[in-house]
Design a protein around this motif. Structure first.
Motif, PDB file in Angstrom:
ATOM      1  N   MET A   1     -10.071  -7.911 -40.268  1.00 47.01           N
ATOM      2  CA  MET A   1      -8.829  -8.600 -39.972  1.00 47.01           C
ATOM      3  C   MET A   1      -9.068 -10.118 -40.045  1.00 47.01           C
ATOM      4  SD  MET A   1      -6.508  -8.170 -36.621  1.00 47.01           S
ATOM      5  CE  MET A   1      -5.217  -9.287 -36.286  1.00 47.01           C
ATOM      6  N   THR A   2      -8.212 -10.803 -40.763  1.00 46.64           N
ATOM      7  CA  THR A   2      -8.323 -12.247 -40.929  1.00 46.64           C
ATOM      8  C   THR A   2      -7.532 -12.970 -39.848  1.00 46.64           C
ATOM      9  OG1 THR A   2      -8.556 -11.963 -43.305  1.00 46.64           O
ATOM     10  CG2 THR A   2      -7.951 -14.138 -42.538  1.00 46.64           C
ATOM     11  N   ALA A   3      -8.130 -14.029 -39.315  1.00 49.40           N
ATOM     12  CA  ALA A   3      -7.453 -14.879 -38.336  1.00 49.40           C
ATOM     13  C   ALA A   3      -7.513 -16.310 -38.857  1.00 49.40           C
ATOM     14  CB  ALA A   3      -8.133 -14.759 -36.978  1.00 49.40           C
ATOM     15  N   GLU A   4      -6.772 -17.188 -38.205  1.00 46.95           N
ATOM     16  CA  GLU A   4      -6.735 -18.582 -38.620  1.00 46.95           C
ATOM     17  C   GLU A   4      -6.807 -19.477 -37.396  1.00 46.95           C
ATOM     18  OE1 GLU A   4      -3.340 -21.242 -40.637  1.00 46.95           O
ATOM     19  OE2 GLU A   4      -3.964 -19.550 -41.870  1.00 46.95           O
ATOM     20  N   LEU A   5      -7.473 -20.619 -37.567  1.00 46.14           N
ATOM     21  CA  LEU A   5      -7.485 -21.596 -36.484  1.00 46.14           C
ATOM     22  C   LEU A   5      -7.413 -22.994 -37.079  1.00 46.14           C
ATOM     23  CD1 LEU A   5     -10.421 -23.253 -36.048  1.00 46.14           C
ATOM     24  CD2 LEU A   5     -11.144 -21.000 -35.375  1.00 46.14           C
ATOM     25  N   GLN A   6      -6.946 -23.920 -36.266  1.00 48.36           N
ATOM     26  CA  GLN A   6      -6.908 -25.326 -36.642  1.00 48.36           C
ATOM     27  C   GLN A   6      -8.218 -25.929 -36.168  1.00 48.36           C
ATOM     28  OE1 GLN A   6      -4.597 -27.059 -38.379  1.00 48.36           O
ATOM     29  NE2 GLN A   6      -5.800 -28.909 -38.222  1.00 48.36           N
ATOM     30  N   SER A   7      -9.091 -26.316 -37.098  1.00 47.77           N
ATOM     31  CA  SER A   7     -10.397 -26.827 -36.726  1.00 47.77           C
ATOM     32  C   SER A   7     -10.360 -28.343 -36.553  1.00 47.77           C
ATOM     33  CB  SER A   7     -11.438 -26.452 -37.789  1.00 47.77           C
ATOM     34  OG  SER A   7     -11.198 -27.179 -38.974  1.00 47.77           O
ATOM     35  N   LYS A   8     -11.376 -28.858 -35.903  1.00 47.25           N
ATOM     36  CA  LYS A   8     -11.456 -30.295 -35.643  1.00 47.25           C
ATOM     37  C   LYS A   8     -11.694 -31.097 -36.922  1.00 47.25           C
ATOM     38  CE  LYS A   8     -13.797 -33.705 -32.770  1.00 47.25           C
ATOM     39  NZ  LYS A   8     -14.679 -33.919 -31.628  1.00 47.25           N
ATOM     40  N   TYR A   9     -12.562 -30.591 -37.808  1.00 47.93           N
ATOM     41  CA  TYR A   9     -12.954 -31.354 -38.995  1.00 47.93           C
ATOM     42  C   TYR A   9     -12.438 -30.804 -40.319  1.00 47.93           C
ATOM     43  CZ  TYR A   9     -16.331 -33.432 -35.766  1.00 47.93           C
ATOM     44  OH  TYR A   9     -16.930 -34.066 -34.703  1.00 47.93           O
ATOM     45  N   PHE A  10     -12.007 -29.554 -40.362  1.00 47.49           N
ATOM     46  CA  PHE A  10     -11.694 -28.900 -41.626  1.00 47.49           C
ATOM     47  C   PHE A  10     -10.237 -28.459 -41.783  1.00 47.49           C
ATOM     48  CE2 PHE A  10     -16.142 -28.075 -40.554  1.00 47.49           C
ATOM     49  CZ  PHE A  10     -16.777 -28.590 -41.665  1.00 47.49           C
ATOM     50  N   GLY A  11      -9.365 -28.850 -40.869  1.00 44.26           N
ATOM     51  CA  GLY A  11      -7.975 -28.395 -40.955  1.00 44.26           C
ATOM     52  C   GLY A  11      -7.889 -26.910 -40.641  1.00 44.26           C
ATOM     53  N   ASN A  12      -6.915 -26.224 -41.258  1.00 41.34           N
ATOM     54  CA  ASN A  12      -6.769 -24.787 -41.037  1.00 41.34           C
ATOM     55  C   ASN A  12      -7.923 -24.039 -41.691  1.00 41.34           C
ATOM     56  OD1 ASN A  12      -4.427 -24.844 -39.536  1.00 41.34           O
ATOM     57  ND2 ASN A  12      -3.095 -24.615 -41.305  1.00 41.34           N
ATOM     58  N   VAL A  13      -8.515 -23.124 -40.933  1.00 33.62           N
ATOM     59  CA  VAL A  13      -9.633 -22.330 -41.416  1.00 33.62           C
ATOM     60  C   VAL A  13      -9.311 -20.860 -41.181  1.00 33.62           C
ATOM     61  CG1 VAL A  13     -12.073 -21.768 -41.037  1.00 33.62           C
ATOM     62  CG2 VAL A  13     -11.314 -24.143 -40.909  1.00 33.62           C
ATOM     63  N   GLU A  14      -9.442 -20.070 -42.235  1.00 35.07           N
ATOM     64  CA  GLU A  14      -9.320 -18.626 -42.095  1.00 35.07           C
ATOM     65  C   GLU A  14     -10.707 -18.052 -41.883  1.00 35.07           C
ATOM     66  OE1 GLU A  14      -7.271 -16.657 -45.235  1.00 35.07           O
ATOM     67  OE2 GLU A  14      -5.404 -17.716 -44.855  1.00 35.07           O
TER      68      GLU A  14
END
Length: 151
Positions: A1-14
């Motif tokens: 299952m894929t999730a997504e987060l807003q990272s500090k240095y890389f923007g949105n990361v799946e």
């Protein structure tokens, strides 16, 4: 299952759940943080990564491969610590050290005393204390000039 987060240095990361590194006891000073991703910085040659919290997007640490800085780095774990990871030898584990990035970058320090230890197969991790190392090694003391990577 894929999730997504807003990272500090890389923007949105799946990411996939299997990519999450679990710290059952958290990190020193961040006891409530248990799930992280290791994301490589472009140009870091694989030895400089971002340890990004999955729960707290603003929380991320710069980590380095200690052996790329100090080839004679010799972490030692107790038999009990090795048992916690389910391994018999230190060489079965991965090690990363936290870097306190400062301005100017040449003032940055690396914590060789409290490395992050990661079991590469189970993705379980712990932060441990190495008695014979210091917490604040100036990045500039390492002969490879890793500070150039951080610029």
């Amino acid at each position: 299952m894929t999730a997504e987060l807003q990272s500090k240095y890389f923007g949105n990361v799946e990411y996939e759940e299997k990519d999450v590194i679990r710290f059952p006891a958290g990190l020193f000073g961040f006891d409530e943080e248990h799930a992280f991703l290791l994301l490589p910085f472009e140009g870091g040659g694989g030895s400089m990564l971002c340890l990004q919290s999955v729960a707290t997007p603003a929380l991320a640490f710069v980590v380095l491969d200690p052996f790329s800085l100090k080839p004679d780095y010799a972490p030692e774990l107790t038999k009990a610590e090795l048992r916690q990871f389910g391994v018999e030898e230190v060489g079965d584990l991965g090690f990363y050290v936290l870097c306190a990035v400062k301005n100017p970058v040449s003032a940055s320090t690396v914590n060789l005393k409290c490395p992050l230890v990661i079991h590469p197969e189970t993705r379980e991790a712990r932060q441990v204390i190495m008695e014979h190392y210091e917490m604040r090694h100036p990045l500039a003391e390492f002969s490879r000039g890793e500070e150039a990577v951080l610029c």
